[in-house]
Design an enzyme around this catalytic site. Structure first.
Site, short mmCIF file in Angstrom:
data_model
loop_
_atom_site.label_atom_id
_atom_site.label_comp_id
_atom_site.label_asym_id
_atom_site.label_seq_id
_atom_site.Cartn_x
_atom_site.Cartn_y
_atom_site.Cartn_z
CB SER A 1 -0.85 0.02 1.27
OG SER A 1 -1.48 1.27 1.45
CE1 TYR B 1 -4.71 -1.91 5.05
CE2 TYR B 1 -3.11 -0.19 4.52
CZ TYR B 1 -4.06 -1.13 4.12
OH TYR B 1 -4.34 -1.26 2.77
N1 LIG Z 1 -8.68 0.19 -1.69
C1 LIG Z 1 -7.55 0.84 -1.41
O1 LIG Z 1 -7.50 2.08 -1.43
C2 LIG Z 1 -6.30 0.06 -1.08
C3 LIG Z 1 -5.10 0.78 -0.99
C4 LIG Z 1 -3.93 0.10 -0.68
C5 LIG Z 1 -3.97 -1.28 -0.47
N2 LIG Z 1 -5.15 -1.95 -0.54
C6 LIG Z 1 -5.13 -3.39 -0.28
O2 LIG Z 1 -5.71 -4.08 -1.37
C7 LIG Z 1 -6.24 -5.31 -0.90
C8 LIG Z 1 -7.65 -5.49 -1.44
O3 LIG Z 1 -8.48 -4.48 -0.87
P1 LIG Z 1 -9.76 -3.87 -1.61
O4 LIG Z 1 -9.57 -2.40 -1.63
O5 LIG Z 1 -10.03 -4.59 -2.86
O6 LIG Z 1 -10.86 -4.16 -0.50
P2 LIG Z 1 -12.25 -4.95 -0.52
O7 LIG Z 1 -12.82 -4.80 0.84
O8 LIG Z 1 -13.07 -4.54 -1.69
O9 LIG Z 1 -11.78 -6.46 -0.75
C9 LIG Z 1 -11.07 -7.17 0.23
C10 LIG Z 1 -11.49 -8.64 0.19
O10 LIG Z 1 -10.70 -9.36 1.15
C11 LIG Z 1 -11.56 -10.26 1.81
N3 LIG Z 1 -11.03 -10.61 3.12
C12 LIG Z 1 -11.02 -9.86 4.26
N4 LIG Z 1 -10.50 -10.59 5.26
C13 LIG Z 1 -10.17 -11.81 4.75
C14 LIG Z 1 -9.61 -12.99 5.28
N5 LIG Z 1 -9.30 -13.09 6.60
N6 LIG Z 1 -9.41 -14.04 4.47
C15 LIG Z 1 -9.75 -13.96 3.16
N7 LIG Z 1 -10.31 -12.90 2.59
C16 LIG Z 1 -10.51 -11.83 3.39
C17 LIG Z 1 -12.90 -9.53 1.91
O11 LIG Z 1 -13.96 -10.43 2.15
C18 LIG Z 1 -12.97 -8.85 0.56
O12 LIG Z 1 -13.61 -9.66 -0.40
C19 LIG Z 1 -6.13 -5.27 0.62
O13 LIG Z 1 -5.01 -6.01 1.05
C20 LIG Z 1 -5.92 -3.81 0.92
O14 LIG Z 1 -5.24 -3.60 2.13
C21 LIG Z 1 -6.31 -1.31 -0.85
#
Ligand SMILES: NC(=O)c1ccc[n+]([C@@H]2O[C@H](COP(=O)([O-])OP(=O)(O)OC[C@H]3O[C@@H](n4cnc5c(N)ncnc54)[C@H](O)[C@@H]3O)[C@@H](O)[C@H]2O)c1
Length: 283
Positions: A139, A152
């Site tokens: 991230s 985080y």
């Molecule tokens: N959206 C952003 O701005 C952003 C920025 C930087 C990093 N990220 C990272 O990207 C990744 C995806 O996030 P996103 O934005 O698509 O979020 P999102 O909430 O849309 O998707 C996350 C998915 O992970 C699943 N999940 C949560 N806990 C879990 C577990 N214990 N086991 C298996 N699955 C689990 C959820 O059910 C969900 O389907 C994450 O690691 C997040 O930290 C997101």
């Protein structure tokens, strides 16, 4: 069809970045094992996505679930070519002066140990596969404070270091390991992690969409597709000389303070100029 005949594992695939990556890899010929704890969302993704998508339940906080996911997928297809360690959530929100040990541990298990174990249990099925690679989600929160809660940010910085160490450990097997650092991407992570009450979710999503569209120099909101494209590139043969690297995909949010790119936000020099003009006007 960059991934024809390849087996791809994606964690956290039921929503956001993982769901979009599933659609992209499947559209390019991969057999995608899309895993999550959200079984309804995962099954829906499987039935609605064209191509070979197989939903499997996997809680990434459980090493045993991860082992079963990897062994099961390899058992069905003969091996694993790409793993996208993506699952995550916002983690514990208290600052370092208030966070409890179990909150800290849960955040590290979800965001950091999950990636380590995702690598650990996939590697036996990747050795000897030409072009095998991992992509781990870090991230912009790994760049410095201010983008997320502390636990985080620390976990995501750990993912970057893990990526480098794993890249060196696995180079002898021809396995590449890279990371992607998303910026502000408009997904459910904000509403789900903030535990927004059900009746407020639509309003909150609209506000977040609005915020994300002007949070960075690129004048639009970041979308899951922006990250999925970077992940597919890193996993493809076109990135064959990249390992231990991290790709920031953030619309420029980490480039500099807001006043460096937003004409509406005056910085120190603009403020000084305004003061000088005011002083000249008075003399
Ligand atoms: N959206 C952003 O701005 C952003 C920025 C930087 C990093 N990220 C990272 O990207 C990744 C995806 O996030 P996103 O934005 O698509 O979020 P999102 O909430 O849309 O998707 C996350 C998915 O992970 C699943 N999940 C949560 N806990 C879990 C577990 N214990 N086991 C298996 N699955 C689990 C959820 O059910 C969900 O389907 C994450 O690691 C997040 O930290 C997101």
């Amino acid at each position: 069809m960059r991934f024809s005949g390849k087996t791809v594992i994606i964690t956290g695939a039921a929503s956001g970045i993982g769901a979009e990556a599933t659609r992209l890899f499947a559209s390019e010929g991969a057999t995608v094992f899309a895993s999550d704890i959200d079984d309804d969302g995962g099954s829906k993704l499987e039935s609605e996505t064209d191509g070979d998508v197989r939903y499997r339940h996997c809680d990434v906080c459980s090493p045993e679930d991860i082992r079963k996911l990897m062994d099961g997928a390899a058992g069905e297809t003969g091996g694993i070519d790409v793993v996208f360690n993506n699952a995550g959530a916002g983690g514990a929100r208290p600052g370092i002066d208030e966070i409890e040990p179990d909150e800290w541990d849960r955040t590290m298990d979800l965001l950091l140990r999950s990636v380590a174990m995702g690598i650990r249990y996939a590697v036996p099925h990747m050795k000897g596969r030409k072009g095998a690679s991992f992509v781990n989600v870090s991230s912009v929160a790994a760049v410095g404070p201010g983008y997320s809660p502390t636990a985080y940010a620390v976990a995501k910085a750990g993912v970057l270091h893990l990526t480098k160490c794993a890249a060196t450990d696995l180079a002898q097997h021809g396995i590449r390991v890279n990371a992607v650092q998303p910026g502000f991407i408009n997904t459910n992570i904000f509403t789900s992690s903030l535990e927004v009450p059900e009746e407020m979710v639509d309003t909150a999503k609209a506000a977040i969409a609005q915020m994300s569209s002007n949070a960075q120099p690129v004048m639009r909101g970041g979308q899951p597709r922006d990250i999925a494209e970077a992940v597919a590139f890193l996993a493809s043969d076109a990135a064959g000389f990249m390992t231990g690297a991290s790709m920031i995909v953030d619309g420029g949010i980490t480039l500099g303070p807001r006043h460096s790119w937003d004409p509406e936000t005056p910085g120190l020099f603009e403020a000084l100029e305004a003061m000088e003009k005011q002083a000249q006007g008075q003399s």
